[in-house]
Design a protein around this motif. Structure first.
Motif, PDB file in Angstrom:
ATOM      1  N   THR A  46      14.093   9.100 -17.405  1.00 21.84           N
ATOM      2  CA  THR A  46      13.410   9.671 -16.240  1.00 21.84           C
ATOM      3  C   THR A  46      14.187   9.373 -14.963  1.00 21.84           C
ATOM      4  OG1 THR A  46      12.087   7.742 -15.615  1.00 21.84           O
ATOM      5  CG2 THR A  46      11.222   9.161 -17.390  1.00 21.84           C
ATOM      6  N   GLU A  47      13.734  10.000 -13.914  1.00 20.72           N
ATOM      7  CA  GLU A  47      14.198   9.671 -12.575  1.00 20.72           C
ATOM      8  C   GLU A  47      13.868   8.208 -12.263  1.00 20.72           C
ATOM      9  OE1 GLU A  47      11.702  11.523  -9.573  1.00 20.72           O
ATOM     10  OE2 GLU A  47      10.081  11.666 -11.047  1.00 20.72           O
ATOM     11  N   PRO A  48      14.519   7.588 -11.292  1.00 22.54           N
ATOM     12  CA  PRO A  48      14.164   6.223 -10.892  1.00 22.54           C
ATOM     13  C   PRO A  48      12.746   6.166 -10.303  1.00 22.54           C
ATOM     14  CG  PRO A  48      16.318   6.840 -10.032  1.00 22.54           C
ATOM     15  CD  PRO A  48      15.680   8.098 -10.543  1.00 22.54           C
ATOM     16  N   LEU A  49      11.994   5.168 -10.731  1.00 29.42           N
ATOM     17  CA  LEU A  49      10.623   4.958 -10.267  1.00 29.42           C
ATOM     18  C   LEU A  49      10.458   3.497  -9.870  1.00 29.42           C
ATOM     19  CD1 LEU A  49       9.042   6.832 -13.282  1.00 29.42           C
ATOM     20  CD2 LEU A  49       9.125   7.735 -10.945  1.00 29.42           C
ATOM     21  N   ILE A  87      14.653   0.093 -16.751  1.00 29.37           N
ATOM     22  CA  ILE A  87      15.722  -0.754 -16.243  1.00 29.37           C
ATOM     23  C   ILE A  87      15.445  -1.085 -14.779  1.00 29.37           C
ATOM     24  CG2 ILE A  87      17.398   0.139 -17.893  1.00 29.37           C
ATOM     25  CD1 ILE A  87      18.515   1.922 -15.712  1.00 29.37           C
ATOM     26  N   PRO A  88      16.014  -2.170 -14.257  1.00 27.17           N
ATOM     27  CA  PRO A  88      15.719  -2.572 -12.880  1.00 27.17           C
ATOM     28  C   PRO A  88      16.025  -1.494 -11.842  1.00 27.17           C
ATOM     29  CG  PRO A  88      16.711  -4.401 -14.054  1.00 27.17           C
ATOM     30  CD  PRO A  88      16.780  -3.211 -14.976  1.00 27.17           C
ATOM     31  N   ARG A  89      16.943  -0.570 -12.155  1.00 29.49           N
ATOM     32  CA  ARG A  89      17.216   0.529 -11.226  1.00 29.49           C
ATOM     33  C   ARG A  89      16.055   1.506 -11.147  1.00 29.49           C
ATOM     34  NH1 ARG A  89      22.153  -0.371 -13.738  1.00 29.49           N
ATOM     35  NH2 ARG A  89      21.794   1.202 -15.353  1.00 29.49           N
ATOM     36  N   GLY A  90      15.087   1.387 -12.096  1.00 33.38           N
ATOM     37  CA  GLY A  90      13.872   2.180 -12.041  1.00 33.38           C
ATOM     38  C   GLY A  90      13.737   3.267 -13.093  1.00 33.38           C
ATOM     39  N   ASN A  91      14.840   3.665 -13.719  1.00 33.09           N
ATOM     40  CA  ASN A  91      14.758   4.710 -14.744  1.00 33.09           C
ATOM     41  C   ASN A  91      14.046   4.189 -15.982  1.00 33.09           C
ATOM     42  OD1 ASN A  91      17.586   4.721 -13.322  1.00 33.09           O
ATOM     43  ND2 ASN A  91      17.087   6.872 -13.698  1.00 33.09           N
ATOM     44  N   VAL A  92      13.207   5.038 -16.591  1.00 33.86           N
ATOM     45  CA  VAL A  92      12.546   4.718 -17.861  1.00 33.86           C
ATOM     46  C   VAL A  92      13.301   5.435 -18.974  1.00 33.86           C
ATOM     47  CG1 VAL A  92      10.425   4.899 -19.207  1.00 33.86           C
ATOM     48  CG2 VAL A  92      10.312   4.397 -16.755  1.00 33.86           C
ATOM     49  N   ILE A  93      13.737   4.661 -19.976  1.00 36.52           N
ATOM     50  CA  ILE A  93      14.470   5.201 -21.121  1.00 36.52           C
ATOM     51  C   ILE A  93      13.513   5.285 -22.291  1.00 36.52           C
ATOM     52  CG2 ILE A  93      16.459   4.913 -22.641  1.00 36.52           C
ATOM     53  CD1 ILE A  93      17.664   3.102 -20.428  1.00 36.52           C
ATOM     54  N   PHE A  94      13.525   6.413 -22.981  1.00 36.18           N
ATOM     55  CA  PHE A  94      12.587   6.668 -24.081  1.00 36.18           C
ATOM     56  C   PHE A  94      13.350   7.013 -25.356  1.00 36.18           C
ATOM     57  CE2 PHE A  94      10.529   9.698 -26.847  1.00 36.18           C
ATOM     58  CZ  PHE A  94       9.243   9.208 -27.014  1.00 36.18           C
ATOM     59  N   ALA A  95      12.822   6.528 -26.470  1.00 33.36           N
ATOM     60  CA  ALA A  95      13.212   7.011 -27.796  1.00 33.36           C
ATOM     61  C   ALA A  95      11.944   7.058 -28.628  1.00 33.36           C
ATOM     62  CB  ALA A  95      14.237   6.102 -28.454  1.00 33.36           C
ATOM     63  N   GLY A  96      11.926   7.862 -29.674  1.00 34.47           N
ATOM     64  CA  GLY A  96      10.717   7.931 -30.491  1.00 34.47           C
ATOM     65  C   GLY A  96      10.929   8.753 -31.745  1.00 34.47           C
ATOM     66  N   TYR A  97       9.958   8.695 -32.628  1.00 31.08           N
ATOM     67  CA  TYR A  97      10.024   9.423 -33.886  1.00 31.08           C
ATOM     68  C   TYR A  97       9.074  10.624 -33.812  1.00 31.08           C
ATOM     69  CZ  TYR A  97      11.489   4.644 -34.963  1.00 31.08           C
ATOM     70  OH  TYR A  97      12.077   3.415 -34.937  1.00 31.08           O
ATOM     71  N   PRO A  98       9.230  11.649 -34.638  1.00 26.27           N
ATOM     72  CA  PRO A  98      10.187  11.732 -35.733  1.00 26.27           C
ATOM     73  C   PRO A  98      11.604  12.001 -35.243  1.00 26.27           C
ATOM     74  CG  PRO A  98       8.964  13.780 -35.577  1.00 26.27           C
ATOM     75  CD  PRO A  98       8.337  12.825 -34.598  1.00 26.27           C
TER      76      PRO A  98
END
Length: 393
Positions: A228-231, A251-262
């Motif tokens: 995502t954008e930084p939040l 991450i501390p810079r604010g971006n949310v990183i996502f992974a998921g199944y399937p």
């Protein structure tokens, strides 16, 4: 003209680079050969989770050995690579999932990991961003994260500084038995003689194994991922839903990183790992159920990777069953980032000492001579065509 070295490592991902580094630290000459750029495949595009909770019981000795190396990464390579002990929050939405959390917790505790059980009210008190759907959680403070885009390159650089040769954009075309050693040939016309070969070529590793009469029912896939954008920085631990629908960290810079199944199929021939748009939309919906404040977050990039998967969701690690001096490390089923340094340490044990104290019999390539049970996780976590059936062999 033939170049001589002690060990050739095929594959410049995390496991290959760590193996080269630890070998050269033990005084062995090493040439690492990578068909593209170091860390450009799954080692550099994965989620970056160093998760100890929820592992296969037989993987814990290897996983804990690896975590000890991660915790010492700055001293080992001179670069922290954004390694942080963020902790790992494992969340359940109902009673059945809560029982799975409890099973995972008991296994982890049997290997010395400290696990906190957290009820619904305590969950929201400690992490105010958690929504109403999660009912319980477990928390492991030792779990961590690192930046996968940095690590393999930094490890390769450290190995090179100590004398290892790193040959990028160099494709291995043939590996031949030559006396008591091997001859490795490359597409640019180079010939290398060596005593041992490490097959750490990821989703392409069967090319080496099958040249020596060994194989495994490996297929390529990868998890849909986005950022995502930084939040505003609120989510400090790595967060995972026990059903696998959400794996997220901020991450501390604010971006949310996502992974998921399937997960979805990747193409190692065309070198493509497409993510259908519906998977990004579904992933965002699942993420909002755990962290509702992300409802209006904008996704700015989507990607996946080309990872090797095996039907029992366990890797191949160890000596070749047909050829002395050949060592395999592939098929990590999306778990290779955390165990990578430990796998390298095991390979170095086998090459230098002829044995290892870390149990790896479970990961022998020999198991595929017979039928193996297909993991329940495979059917639940994949929609790739290869992830079907109850047995493989």
């Amino acid at each position: 003209m033939t170049t001589k070295t002690r060990v050739v490592v095929v594959g410049g991902g995390l496991i290959g680079t760590w193996t080269a580094l630890l070998l050269v630290k033990r005084g062995l000459d090493v040439i690492l050969i990578e068909k593209g750029i170091v860390g450009a495949q799954s080692s550099g595009v994965n989620f970056g989770n160093l998760r100890l909770q929820g592992r296969h019981p037989g993987q814990y000795p290897l996983s804990l050995r690896s975590q000890a190396l991660w915790e010492n990464i700055e001293e080992l390579i001179g670069d922290r690579c954004e390694f942080e002990k963020t902790g790992h929050l494992y969340v359940a939405k109902n009673d059945a999932e809560h029982e799975k959390l409890e099973q995972h917790a008991r296994v982890a505790e049997s290997h010395g990991l400290v696990i906190e059980r957290i009820g619904r009210n305590e969950l929201r008190r400690r992490w105010s961003w958690v929504g109403e759907e999660p009912q319980s959680a477990t928390y492991s403070a030792r779990d961590a994260t690192a930046n996968p885009r940095l690590v393999s390159v930094a490890v390769a650089r450290a190995a090179q500084h100590l004398g290892a040769e790193i040959a990028e954009n160099t494709r291995v075309t043939e590996v031949l038995r030559s006396g008591e050693g091997f001859t490795v040939k490359t597409a640019n016309g180079r010939t290398i003689g060596c005593d041992a070969v490490v097959n750490a070529a990821g989703a392409w590793a069967l090319e080496v194994a099958e040249a020596f009469g060994e194989t495994a029912p490996m297929f390529a896939a990868g998890p849909p991922q986005f950022v995502t954008e930084p939040l505003a920085y609120r989510i400090t631990p790595s967060v995972q839903a026990v059903d696998g629908s959400v794996i997220a960290r901020q991450i501390p810079r604010g971006n949310v990183i996502f992974a998921g199944y399937p997960r979805t199929a990747s193409d190692p021939v065309l070198n493509r790992a497409p993510v259908p748009p519906v998977k990004t939309l579904n992933g965002m919906r699942s993420l909002m159920k755990i962290a509702p404040f992300l409802k209006s977050a904008q996704v700015i990039r989507v990607w996946s990777g080309i990872e090797g998967y095996l039907p029992d969701m366990l890797p191949v690690i160890g000596k070749s069953e047909t050829t002395p001096g050949l060592f395999h490390a592939f098929g990590f089923c999306g778990h290779g980032f955390q165990v990578g340094p430990g796998v390298a340490a095991v390979l170095v044990d086998l090459i230098v000492d002829g044995k290892t104290e870390t149990p790896i019999d479970l990961f022998s390539i020999n198991r595929f001579k017979n039928e193996v049970l297909v993991s329940d996780k495979l059917a639940k976590e994949f929609d790739a065509p290869a992830a079907s059936g109850s047995r493989a062999g």
